[in-house]
Design a protein around this motif. Structure first.
Motif, PDB file in Angstrom:
ATOM      1  N   VAL A 191       0.864  -1.184   0.000  1.00  0.00           N
ATOM      2  CA  VAL A 191       0.000   0.000   0.000  1.00  0.00           C
ATOM      3  C   VAL A 191       0.904   1.239   0.000  1.00  0.00           C
ATOM      4  CG1 VAL A 191      -1.881   1.223   1.145  1.00  0.00           C
ATOM      5  CG2 VAL A 191      -1.774  -1.284   1.270  1.00  0.00           C
ATOM      6  N   VAL A 192       0.937   1.930  -1.137  1.00  0.00           N
ATOM      7  CA  VAL A 192       1.805   3.096  -1.309  1.00  0.00           C
ATOM      8  C   VAL A 192       1.229   4.299  -0.575  1.00  0.00           C
ATOM      9  CG1 VAL A 192       2.813   4.685  -2.996  1.00  0.00           C
ATOM     10  CG2 VAL A 192       2.628   2.239  -3.529  1.00  0.00           C
ATOM     11  N   ASP A 193      -0.060   4.551  -0.774  1.00  0.00           N
ATOM     12  CA  ASP A 193      -0.713   5.627  -0.035  1.00  0.00           C
ATOM     13  C   ASP A 193      -2.192   5.319   0.144  1.00  0.00           C
ATOM     14  OD1 ASP A 193      -2.185   6.504  -2.312  1.00  0.00           O
ATOM     15  OD2 ASP A 193      -0.676   7.950  -2.853  1.00  0.00           O
ATOM     16  N   GLY A 194      -2.820   6.036   1.061  1.00  0.00           N
ATOM     17  CA  GLY A 194      -4.230   5.828   1.346  1.00  0.00           C
ATOM     18  C   GLY A 194      -4.455   4.615   2.236  1.00  0.00           C
ATOM     19  N   VAL A 195      -5.681   4.091   2.172  1.00  0.00           N
ATOM     20  CA  VAL A 195      -6.057   2.922   2.979  1.00  0.00           C
ATOM     21  C   VAL A 195      -6.780   1.927   2.073  1.00  0.00           C
ATOM     22  CG1 VAL A 195      -7.371   2.092   4.964  1.00  0.00           C
ATOM     23  CG2 VAL A 195      -6.294   4.345   5.062  1.00  0.00           C
ATOM     24  N   PHE A 196      -6.246   0.720   2.013  1.00  0.00           N
ATOM     25  CA  PHE A 196      -6.816  -0.363   1.220  1.00  0.00           C
ATOM     26  C   PHE A 196      -7.610  -1.284   2.135  1.00  0.00           C
ATOM     27  CE2 PHE A 196      -6.195  -4.822  -0.238  1.00  0.00           C
ATOM     28  CZ  PHE A 196      -6.960  -4.757  -1.388  1.00  0.00           C
ATOM     29  N   ASN A 197      -8.715  -1.818   1.629  1.00  0.00           N
ATOM     30  CA  ASN A 197      -9.511  -2.780   2.376  1.00  0.00           C
ATOM     31  C   ASN A 197      -9.724  -4.003   1.489  1.00  0.00           C
ATOM     32  OD1 ASN A 197     -12.243  -4.087   3.079  1.00  0.00           O
ATOM     33  ND2 ASN A 197     -11.784  -2.871   4.898  1.00  0.00           N
ATOM     34  N   ASP A 198      -9.512  -5.192   2.054  1.00  0.00           N
ATOM     35  CA  ASP A 198      -9.656  -6.436   1.285  1.00  0.00           C
ATOM     36  C   ASP A 198     -11.040  -7.065   1.438  1.00  0.00           C
ATOM     37  OD1 ASP A 198      -9.594  -7.492   3.849  1.00  0.00           O
ATOM     38  OD2 ASP A 198      -7.825  -8.737   3.520  1.00  0.00           O
ATOM     39  N   GLY A 199     -11.973  -6.324   2.026  1.00  0.00           N
ATOM     40  CA  GLY A 199     -13.309  -6.843   2.277  1.00  0.00           C
ATOM     41  C   GLY A 199     -13.489  -7.271   3.718  1.00  0.00           C
ATOM     42  N   GLU A 200     -12.361  -7.342   4.449  1.00  0.00           N
ATOM     43  CA  GLU A 200     -12.421  -7.741   5.855  1.00  0.00           C
ATOM     44  C   GLU A 200     -11.724  -6.760   6.786  1.00  0.00           C
ATOM     45  OE1 GLU A 200     -11.439 -11.783   6.704  1.00  0.00           O
ATOM     46  OE2 GLU A 200     -12.441 -12.515   4.907  1.00  0.00           O
ATOM     47  N   ARG A 201     -10.625  -6.163   6.331  1.00  0.00           N
ATOM     48  CA  ARG A 201      -9.894  -5.243   7.204  1.00  0.00           C
ATOM     49  C   ARG A 201      -9.199  -4.169   6.394  1.00  0.00           C
ATOM     50  NH1 ARG A 201      -4.333  -7.179   9.722  1.00  0.00           N
ATOM     51  NH2 ARG A 201      -4.154  -4.944   9.661  1.00  0.00           N
ATOM     52  N   ASP A 202      -8.841  -3.089   7.082  1.00  0.00           N
ATOM     53  CA  ASP A 202      -8.124  -1.973   6.470  1.00  0.00           C
ATOM     54  C   ASP A 202      -6.619  -2.184   6.581  1.00  0.00           C
ATOM     55  OD1 ASP A 202     -10.365  -0.472   5.728  1.00  0.00           O
ATOM     56  OD2 ASP A 202     -10.419   0.611   7.633  1.00  0.00           O
ATOM     57  N   TYR A 203      -5.906  -1.745   5.524  1.00  0.00           N
ATOM     58  CA  TYR A 203      -4.450  -1.766   5.495  1.00  0.00           C
ATOM     59  C   TYR A 203      -3.983  -0.363   5.148  1.00  0.00           C
ATOM     60  CZ  TYR A 203      -5.182  -6.815   5.086  1.00  0.00           C
ATOM     61  OH  TYR A 203      -5.581  -8.105   5.291  1.00  0.00           O
ATOM     62  N   PRO A 204      -3.374   0.360   6.094  1.00  0.00           N
ATOM     63  CA  PRO A 204      -2.920   1.727   5.814  1.00  0.00           C
ATOM     64  C   PRO A 204      -1.638   1.737   4.979  1.00  0.00           C
ATOM     65  CG  PRO A 204      -2.306   1.098   8.031  1.00  0.00           C
ATOM     66  CD  PRO A 204      -3.125  -0.038   7.475  1.00  0.00           C
ATOM     67  N   ALA A 205      -1.276   2.915   4.485  1.00  0.00           N
ATOM     68  CA  ALA A 205      -0.034   3.089   3.728  1.00  0.00           C
ATOM     69  C   ALA A 205       1.125   2.472   4.502  1.00  0.00           C
ATOM     70  CB  ALA A 205       0.219   4.569   3.482  1.00  0.00           C
ATOM     71  N   GLY A 206       1.995   1.791   3.756  1.00  0.00           N
ATOM     72  CA  GLY A 206       3.144   1.118   4.357  1.00  0.00           C
ATOM     73  C   GLY A 206       2.895  -0.348   4.638  1.00  0.00           C
ATOM     74  N   SER A 207       1.666  -0.824   4.459  1.00  0.00           N
ATOM     75  CA  SER A 207       1.339  -2.228   4.707  1.00  0.00           C
ATOM     76  C   SER A 207       1.768  -3.104   3.534  1.00  0.00           C
ATOM     77  CB  SER A 207      -0.168  -2.411   4.892  1.00  0.00           C
ATOM     78  OG  SER A 207      -0.637  -1.712   6.015  1.00  0.00           O
ATOM     79  N   PHE A 208       2.204  -4.326   3.854  1.00  0.00           N
ATOM     80  CA  PHE A 208       2.511  -5.343   2.853  1.00  0.00           C
ATOM     81  C   PHE A 208       1.549  -6.497   3.066  1.00  0.00           C
ATOM     82  CE2 PHE A 208       4.489  -9.398   1.750  1.00  0.00           C
ATOM     83  CZ  PHE A 208       4.735  -9.184   0.401  1.00  0.00           C
ATOM     84  N   ILE A 209       0.998  -7.034   1.978  1.00  0.00           N
ATOM     85  CA  ILE A 209       0.050  -8.140   2.045  1.00  0.00           C
ATOM     86  C   ILE A 209       0.526  -9.233   1.081  1.00  0.00           C
ATOM     87  CG2 ILE A 209      -2.361  -8.826   1.735  1.00  0.00           C
ATOM     88  CD1 ILE A 209      -2.818  -5.612   1.736  1.00  0.00           C
ATOM     89  N   HIS A 210       0.586 -10.451   1.564  1.00  0.00           N
ATOM     90  CA  HIS A 210       0.857 -11.605   0.713  1.00  0.00           C
ATOM     91  C   HIS A 210      -0.446 -12.386   0.611  1.00  0.00           C
ATOM     92  CE1 HIS A 210       2.577 -15.243  -0.985  1.00  0.00           C
ATOM     93  NE2 HIS A 210       1.910 -15.907  -0.062  1.00  0.00           N
ATOM     94  N   ALA A 211      -0.997 -12.510  -0.586  1.00  0.00           N
ATOM     95  CA  ALA A 211      -2.212 -13.282  -0.828  1.00  0.00           C
ATOM     96  C   ALA A 211      -1.794 -14.555  -1.555  1.00  0.00           C
ATOM     97  CB  ALA A 211      -3.198 -12.475  -1.661  1.00  0.00           C
ATOM     98  N   PRO A 212      -1.837 -15.707  -0.891  1.00  0.00           N
ATOM     99  CA  PRO A 212      -1.370 -16.937  -1.528  1.00  0.00           C
ATOM    100  C   PRO A 212      -2.246 -17.368  -2.698  1.00  0.00           C
ATOM    101  CG  PRO A 212      -2.319 -17.410   0.643  1.00  0.00           C
ATOM    102  CD  PRO A 212      -2.324 -15.919   0.470  1.00  0.00           C
ATOM    103  N   ALA A 213      -1.690 -18.192  -3.561  1.00  0.00           N
ATOM    104  CA  ALA A 213      -2.438 -18.736  -4.697  1.00  0.00           C
ATOM    105  C   ALA A 213      -3.704 -19.403  -4.181  1.00  0.00           C
ATOM    106  CB  ALA A 213      -1.587 -19.736  -5.464  1.00  0.00           C
ATOM    107  N   GLY A 214      -4.819 -19.143  -4.866  1.00  0.00           N
ATOM    108  CA  GLY A 214      -6.098 -19.711  -4.483  1.00  0.00           C
ATOM    109  C   GLY A 214      -6.891 -18.871  -3.512  1.00  0.00           C
TER     110      GLY A 214
END
Length: 103
Positions: free
Chosen positions: A60-83
Motif C-alpha cells: 500500500v503506497v498511499d491511502g487505505v486499502f480494504n480487502d473486504g475484511e480489514r483496512d491496510y494503511p499506507a506502508g502495509s505489505f500483504i501476501h495473498a497466496p495462490a487460491g
C-alpha cells in the motif's frame, strides 16, 4: 550484463478495470508482472478477486486499502497466496503496488 528496465507510473498506460479503479502496467517478465493499481475513494472491485495461478504481493503506497475484511494503511505489505480471494475496496482511496511472481 543485462541492463535495468524501468517505468514511470505517469507514463504507464491506464486501463479502467471498474469505475474508480485504474490499472497501470509497469513491467512484465517471462512470467512475473508488476502493476500500480489506483482506487478512488468509495471504489469497490466488482465480484471476487481470485488469485490464480499464483500469489499476489501488495504494498500500500498511499491511502487505505480494504480487502473486504480489514483496512491496510499506507506502508502495509500483504501476501495473498495462490487460491486466496478478496473483494478489493477503498473508502478513502489508495494506490497499490502489485506484484505477481507467477503471472
Amino acid at each position: 550484463m543485462e541492463s535495468y528496465e524501468w517505468a514511470s507510473v505517469d507514463d504507464a498506460p491506464v486501463r479502467d478495470v471498474f469505475p474508480g479503479i485504474r490499472l497501470r502496467p509497469l513491467w512484465s517478465g517471462a512470467v512475473a508482472k508488476a502493476y500500480v493499481l489506483q482506487m478512488d475513494a468509495g471504489s469497490k472491485w466488482e465480484g471476487i478477486d481470485v488469485h490464480d495461478p499464483g500469489p499476489e504481493e501488495v504494498f500500500v503506497v498511499d491511502g487505505v486499502f480494504n480487502d473486504g475484511e480489514r483496512d491496510y494503511p499506507a506502508g502495509s505489505f500483504i501476501h495473498a497466496p495462490a487460491g486466496s480471494s478478496h473483494i478489493p475496496q477503498s473508502a478513502a482511496g489508495c494506490t497499490l503496488f502489485l506484484f505477481y511472481p507467477e503471472g
